[in-house]
Design a protein around this motif. Structure first.
Motif, PDB file in Angstrom:
ATOM      1  N   GLU A 110     -43.494 -32.131 -14.368  1.00 49.99           N
ATOM      2  CA  GLU A 110     -44.642 -32.614 -15.142  1.00 49.99           C
ATOM      3  C   GLU A 110     -44.740 -31.863 -16.465  1.00 49.99           C
ATOM      4  O   GLU A 110     -44.976 -32.458 -17.519  1.00 49.99           O
ATOM      5  CB  GLU A 110     -45.923 -32.439 -14.327  1.00 49.99           C
ATOM      6  N   LEU A 111     -44.530 -30.553 -16.443  1.00 46.73           N
ATOM      7  CA  LEU A 111     -44.548 -29.750 -17.666  1.00 46.73           C
ATOM      8  C   LEU A 111     -43.438 -30.192 -18.600  1.00 46.73           C
ATOM      9  O   LEU A 111     -43.647 -30.323 -19.814  1.00 46.73           O
ATOM     10  CB  LEU A 111     -44.395 -28.259 -17.323  1.00 46.73           C
ATOM     11  N   SER A 112     -42.296 -30.433 -18.061  1.00 47.71           N
ATOM     12  CA  SER A 112     -41.149 -30.886 -18.856  1.00 47.71           C
ATOM     13  C   SER A 112     -41.467 -32.211 -19.552  1.00 47.71           C
ATOM     14  O   SER A 112     -41.172 -32.402 -20.743  1.00 47.71           O
ATOM     15  CB  SER A 112     -40.002 -31.088 -17.896  1.00 47.71           C
ATOM     16  N   ALA A 113     -42.084 -33.134 -18.811  1.00 52.16           N
ATOM     17  CA  ALA A 113     -42.436 -34.437 -19.382  1.00 52.16           C
ATOM     18  C   ALA A 113     -43.469 -34.272 -20.491  1.00 52.16           C
ATOM     19  O   ALA A 113     -43.379 -34.914 -21.552  1.00 52.16           O
ATOM     20  CB  ALA A 113     -42.959 -35.356 -18.287  1.00 52.16           C
ATOM     21  N   LEU A 114     -44.447 -33.422 -20.275  1.00 52.59           N
ATOM     22  CA  LEU A 114     -45.475 -33.179 -21.302  1.00 52.59           C
ATOM     23  C   LEU A 114     -44.873 -32.557 -22.560  1.00 52.59           C
ATOM     24  O   LEU A 114     -45.250 -32.891 -23.674  1.00 52.59           O
ATOM     25  CB  LEU A 114     -46.600 -32.317 -20.742  1.00 52.59           C
ATOM     26  N   GLN A 115     -43.934 -31.626 -22.375  1.00 48.83           N
ATOM     27  CA  GLN A 115     -43.282 -31.007 -23.540  1.00 48.83           C
ATOM     28  C   GLN A 115     -42.477 -32.042 -24.313  1.00 48.83           C
ATOM     29  O   GLN A 115     -42.451 -32.029 -25.543  1.00 48.83           O
ATOM     30  CB  GLN A 115     -42.379 -29.852 -23.073  1.00 48.83           C
ATOM     31  N   SER A 116     -41.830 -32.950 -23.623  1.00 54.02           N
ATOM     32  CA  SER A 116     -41.044 -33.999 -24.282  1.00 54.02           C
ATOM     33  C   SER A 116     -41.952 -34.915 -25.092  1.00 54.02           C
ATOM     34  O   SER A 116     -41.643 -35.261 -26.240  1.00 54.02           O
ATOM     35  CB  SER A 116     -40.285 -34.842 -23.262  1.00 54.02           C
ATOM     36  N   ARG A 117     -43.059 -35.308 -24.526  1.00 53.99           N
ATOM     37  CA  ARG A 117     -44.015 -36.163 -25.239  1.00 53.99           C
ATOM     38  C   ARG A 117     -44.569 -35.445 -26.462  1.00 53.99           C
ATOM     39  O   ARG A 117     -44.775 -36.038 -27.528  1.00 53.99           O
ATOM     40  CB  ARG A 117     -45.153 -36.573 -24.321  1.00 53.99           C
ATOM     41  N   LEU A 118     -44.812 -34.113 -26.321  1.00 56.88           N
ATOM     42  CA  LEU A 118     -45.356 -33.326 -27.435  1.00 56.88           C
ATOM     43  C   LEU A 118     -44.353 -33.272 -28.576  1.00 56.88           C
ATOM     44  O   LEU A 118     -44.721 -33.425 -29.744  1.00 56.88           O
ATOM     45  CB  LEU A 118     -45.709 -31.927 -26.944  1.00 56.88           C
ATOM     46  N   THR A 119     -43.097 -33.102 -28.277  1.00 58.73           N
ATOM     47  CA  THR A 119     -42.073 -33.045 -29.341  1.00 58.73           C
ATOM     48  C   THR A 119     -41.917 -34.423 -29.999  1.00 58.73           C
ATOM     49  O   THR A 119     -41.611 -34.508 -31.196  1.00 58.73           O
ATOM     50  CB  THR A 119     -40.715 -32.564 -28.796  1.00 58.73           C
ATOM     51  N   GLU A 120     -42.118 -35.496 -29.245  1.00 54.54           N
ATOM     52  CA  GLU A 120     -42.032 -36.846 -29.826  1.00 54.54           C
ATOM     53  C   GLU A 120     -43.174 -37.087 -30.812  1.00 54.54           C
ATOM     54  O   GLU A 120     -43.014 -37.779 -31.821  1.00 54.54           O
ATOM     55  CB  GLU A 120     -42.086 -37.906 -28.736  1.00 54.54           C
ATOM     56  N   LEU A 121     -44.340 -36.512 -30.509  1.00 54.94           N
ATOM     57  CA  LEU A 121     -45.490 -36.708 -31.385  1.00 54.94           C
ATOM     58  C   LEU A 121     -45.334 -35.951 -32.704  1.00 54.94           C
ATOM     59  O   LEU A 121     -45.901 -36.351 -33.721  1.00 54.94           O
ATOM     60  CB  LEU A 121     -46.788 -36.258 -30.675  1.00 54.94           C
ATOM     61  N   TYR A 122     -44.585 -34.902 -32.734  1.00 56.56           N
ATOM     62  CA  TYR A 122     -44.425 -34.112 -33.964  1.00 56.56           C
ATOM     63  C   TYR A 122     -43.093 -34.282 -34.515  1.00 56.56           C
ATOM     64  O   TYR A 122     -42.232 -34.578 -34.811  1.00 56.56           O
ATOM     65  CB  TYR A 122     -44.697 -32.622 -33.706  1.00 56.56           C
TER      66      TYR A 122
END
Length: 122
Positions: A110-122
């Protein structure tokens, strides 16, 4: 027959204890004055039935009786009941650690998925 003339003069006079023996007696006296009776006596005190007096200030590690006799002071500090309590506490901690590791294993994706989404947003 005495080997030296001084030996014949000193015949019948009681010998004083060696310096180390005096030191042991002095240390034992100190322990007795600054002591408490331990709930779990050392092996010697347990066998002889005398109170096992330990130095309250921790200046000396042996009990008064063992110090006075200049012998090893061997004792078991924990009773069987106390060991059982310690083992139960250890088992509970092991169980808690295992449970927390399992939770971490579930949260890592879940943390990995959240980090991936965060990098996509920036």
């Amino acid at each position: 027959m005495p080997k030296r003339k001084a030996d014949s003069v000193l015949e019948g006079v009681p010998k004083l204890p060696r310096d180390s023996s005096i030191a042991h007696h002095t240390q034992a006296d100190y322990i007795e004055v600054n002591s408490f009776v331990t709930a779990t006596p050392c092996d010697h005190c347990l066998d002889s039935g005398v109170p096992c007096m330990i130095d309250r200030s921790r200046r000396y590690s042996k009990c008064a009786s063992c110090t006075r006799a200049s012998r090893v002071c061997k004792r078991e500090f924990y009773t069987g009941r106390e060991w059982d309590l310690l083992r139960r506490a250890e088992d509970k901690l092991s169980s808690d650690i295992e449970k927390n590791e399992d939770e971490l294993d579930l949260l890592e994706p879940e943390l990995s998925a959240l980090q991936s989404r965060l990098t996509e947003l920036y």
